[in-house]
Design an enzyme around this catalytic site. Sequence first.
Site, PDB file in Angstrom:
ATOM      1  N   GLY A 135       0.826  -1.189   0.000  1.00 39.52           N
ATOM      2  CA  GLY A 135       0.000   0.000   0.000  1.00 39.52           C
ATOM      3  C   GLY A 135       0.864   1.245   0.000  1.00 39.52           C
ATOM      4  O   GLY A 135       1.976   1.241   0.528  1.00 39.52           O
ATOM      5  N   SER A 136       0.346   2.339  -0.588  1.00 41.10           N
ATOM      6  CA  SER A 136       1.076   3.609  -0.545  1.00 41.10           C
ATOM      7  C   SER A 136       0.892   4.248   0.833  1.00 41.10           C
ATOM      8  O   SER A 136       0.099   3.773   1.653  1.00 41.10           O
ATOM      9  CB  SER A 136       0.568   4.537  -1.642  1.00 41.10           C
ATOM     10  OG  SER A 136       0.908   4.007  -2.903  1.00 41.10           O
ATOM     11  N   GLY A 137       1.639   5.316   1.081  1.00 42.82           N
ATOM     12  CA  GLY A 137       1.555   6.010   2.358  1.00 42.82           C
ATOM     13  C   GLY A 137       2.743   5.731   3.262  1.00 42.82           C
ATOM     14  O   GLY A 137       2.811   6.255   4.368  1.00 42.82           O
ATOM     15  N   HIS A 138       3.687   4.889   2.778  1.00 37.77           N
ATOM     16  CA  HIS A 138       4.881   4.555   3.571  1.00 37.77           C
ATOM     17  C   HIS A 138       6.153   5.146   2.955  1.00 37.77           C
ATOM     18  O   HIS A 138       7.254   4.715   3.287  1.00 37.77           O
ATOM     19  CB  HIS A 138       5.033   3.036   3.667  1.00 37.77           C
ATOM     20  CG  HIS A 138       3.822   2.320   4.161  1.00 37.77           C
ATOM     21  ND1 HIS A 138       3.263   2.589   5.390  1.00 37.77           N
ATOM     22  CD2 HIS A 138       3.048   1.364   3.593  1.00 37.77           C
ATOM     23  CE1 HIS A 138       2.198   1.812   5.564  1.00 37.77           C
ATOM     24  NE2 HIS A 138       2.030   1.066   4.489  1.00 37.77           N
ATOM     25  N   HIS A 177       0.094   1.227   9.735  1.00 35.31           N
ATOM     26  CA  HIS A 177      -1.194   1.722   9.228  1.00 35.31           C
ATOM     27  C   HIS A 177      -2.000   2.334  10.365  1.00 35.31           C
ATOM     28  O   HIS A 177      -3.193   2.565  10.227  1.00 35.31           O
ATOM     29  CB  HIS A 177      -1.996   0.581   8.605  1.00 35.31           C
ATOM     30  CG  HIS A 177      -1.193  -0.254   7.674  1.00 35.31           C
ATOM     31  ND1 HIS A 177      -0.581  -1.426   8.062  1.00 35.31           N
ATOM     32  CD2 HIS A 177      -0.876  -0.069   6.380  1.00 35.31           C
ATOM     33  CE1 HIS A 177       0.084  -1.922   7.031  1.00 35.31           C
ATOM     34  NE2 HIS A 177      -0.075  -1.132   6.007  1.00 35.31           N
ATOM     35  N   LYS A 203       6.142  -7.494   2.692  1.00 35.73           N
ATOM     36  CA  LYS A 203       5.918  -7.261   4.127  1.00 35.73           C
ATOM     37  C   LYS A 203       4.757  -8.141   4.571  1.00 35.73           C
ATOM     38  O   LYS A 203       3.754  -8.288   3.850  1.00 35.73           O
ATOM     39  CB  LYS A 203       5.598  -5.780   4.390  1.00 35.73           C
ATOM     40  CG  LYS A 203       6.704  -4.826   3.950  1.00 35.73           C
ATOM     41  CD  LYS A 203       6.491  -3.392   4.416  1.00 35.73           C
ATOM     42  CE  LYS A 203       5.211  -2.745   3.928  1.00 35.73           C
ATOM     43  NZ  LYS A 203       5.046  -2.685   2.468  1.00 35.73           N
ATOM     44  N   ASP A 205      -1.048  -8.350   1.070  1.00 37.47           N
ATOM     45  CA  ASP A 205       0.201  -8.367   0.306  1.00 37.47           C
ATOM     46  C   ASP A 205       0.682  -9.795   0.080  1.00 37.47           C
ATOM     47  O   ASP A 205       1.090 -10.166  -1.024  1.00 37.47           O
ATOM     48  CB  ASP A 205       1.297  -7.583   1.053  1.00 37.47           C
ATOM     49  CG  ASP A 205       1.021  -6.087   1.086  1.00 37.47           C
ATOM     50  OD1 ASP A 205       0.470  -5.557   0.110  1.00 37.47           O
ATOM     51  OD2 ASP A 205       1.364  -5.455   2.098  1.00 37.47           O
TER      52      ASP A 205
END
Lengths: 332, 332
Positions: free
Chosen positions: B53-56, B219, B104, B109
Amino acid sequence: MKKLINAPEAVLADALAGVAAAHSDLRVDFANRIIYRATPKADGKVALISGGGSGHEPLHGGFVGTGMLDAACAGEVFTSPTPDQMQEATKVVDRGAGVLHIVKNYTGDVMNFEMAGELAAAESGVEVATIVTNDDVAVQDSTWTAGRRGVGVTVLLEKIVGAAAEEGRDLKAVLALAEKVNGSGRSMGMALTSCTVPAAGKPTFDLPDDMMEIGVGIHGEPGRHRVPLAGAHEIAAQLVEPILADLDFTSGPSIVMLNGMGGSPLIELYLMYGEVAKLLEKAGVKVARTLVGNYITSLDMAGCSVTVLKADDEILKLWDAPVVTGGLRWGA
Amino acid sequence: MKKLINAPEAVLADALAGVAAAHSDLRVDFANRIIYRATPKADGKVALISGGGSGHEPLHGGFVGTGMLDAACAGEVFTSPTPDQMQEATKVVDRGAGVLHIVKNYTGDVMNFEMAGELAAAESGVEVATIVTNDDVAVQDSTWTAGRRGVGVTVLLEKIVGAAAEEGRDLKAVLALAEKVNGSGRSMGMALTSCTVPAAGKPTFDLPDDMMEIGVGIHGEPGRHRVPLAGAHEIAAQLVEPILADLDFTSGPSIVMLNGMGGSPLIELYLMYGEVAKLLEKAGVKVARTLVGNYITSLDMAGCSVTVLKADDEILKLWDAPVVTGGLRWGA
């Protein structure tokens, strides 16, 4: 106030301890609050120092290392270092070829660096030259400044002029290059939220949930105007247009920095850079080099700034030269 | 919600446009949301992909480049990419020597990468190996995971294993090294504030002004316990102790990362590293290499995490090898 600190009055000392622990190629003079290179540059080369209030990290301590600064003086958060600190740093880094003081245009910094330069010359015979950066197009005078504020160009200048000093150019040539770089760059910033200074314990200014500050300074000082919150495209336009109106960037290549104020995540900074790049392309500005990230910050402020620097072959070559610091590192 | 975005649904596409504009040595496949190297590595070398996921950010797109990843698949914020994306990335980067998937440990994922690996093998004959990182000592299972979560070690693994692939090691050797690195590292994180997912428009969780979350996930998922806000020294102890209790790090050198969650300024991260370094020294852990900054983030969350990795001569040599990415760059 939620911060990763022990106590407001210990922030600077504790952060310097972390820098010393993290970077074996740096040394910290805790008494004088100076970060300097563990291995000094060769005799006969011009040295560069900078400094200012803390809270703008990685500026300046994160830019000490091969190819950039020789030392940085850290003041308390948003407070100028003292002339004593600057004088000591000047003595420590001098390799017999003189020292360039890189000073952001804020009243306290300018006054204290001036005094330090005079003291270093008088007491230690060190030749000192000074560049005062003043690239912020937002306001002509401010609560902290006579004239324009020094912001993002300072980062690019420390890299470019640092490379020139590493090459062995003399103090006169180094100063001339610094003046050229400062004169060729313009910046403009904005804030979505205020920062919180640890010693104050509350936000520096109030900014309603539906408003943003355009032209904000790196201490949270007022900008040009407070306007309704807008999308990234509109924010980019409000930053890029005043920059391009102030200087013609269409005659050659440019180096562009999209800088985060400290509290905005990288995904937003890249998003903003995409909007800035579209506007620059439309305006005929050719971007040759790019920097996206947190380089000159304002503690935990959410927001960003744009810096555009007119470059030429000389400046691009110096930009690409090796640099090994905590905040910028490539080519070595 | 105050963010530098155009619209919640456009965040990923707009951020990818910024990455493409900022980095001439990267290419972006906008349809498949893949970031890959403009110049692929040589034929016969193992390729590495990751994603999530994006945001990391900078994880994972910021780690694509020479010496690290060959491609990264970006999902929507905090949402796994699809098997299609991963399958396409696997095909694009394969140079005939197979592809390592770095995953991860989050349920979506793991499932999607597994399907992508099978599809790539069946349809394109690409040999795929998979490493699932699970270094977070905070919780055994979580709202997002069976088993431990994959966090900071992923960054170090991408660097170290990326260098080994660049050397020309075969897929079996690359996988064995990845397993060794994952097994040798432990992490623990904490949050002072929640992050805000753009599509949600409000904080993911409520955290009172006088409380912090120890063991938080990237998250914003719950950690071990919510405790009263404390000073940096106490926070460091609450992160370091569970790590050292889980694995013996006293037998050789270690690589240590003090990672910011995205909303904490660098001055606080260095301050935290200073506290962590003191605790590690006291515990007899010898720190050989250090990384301080934002490397695996949680949007605008304020907080930090600590990762400790047992190293040896092989790992240190691979760590020091050249790397040229947006997020890590040295030696070239």
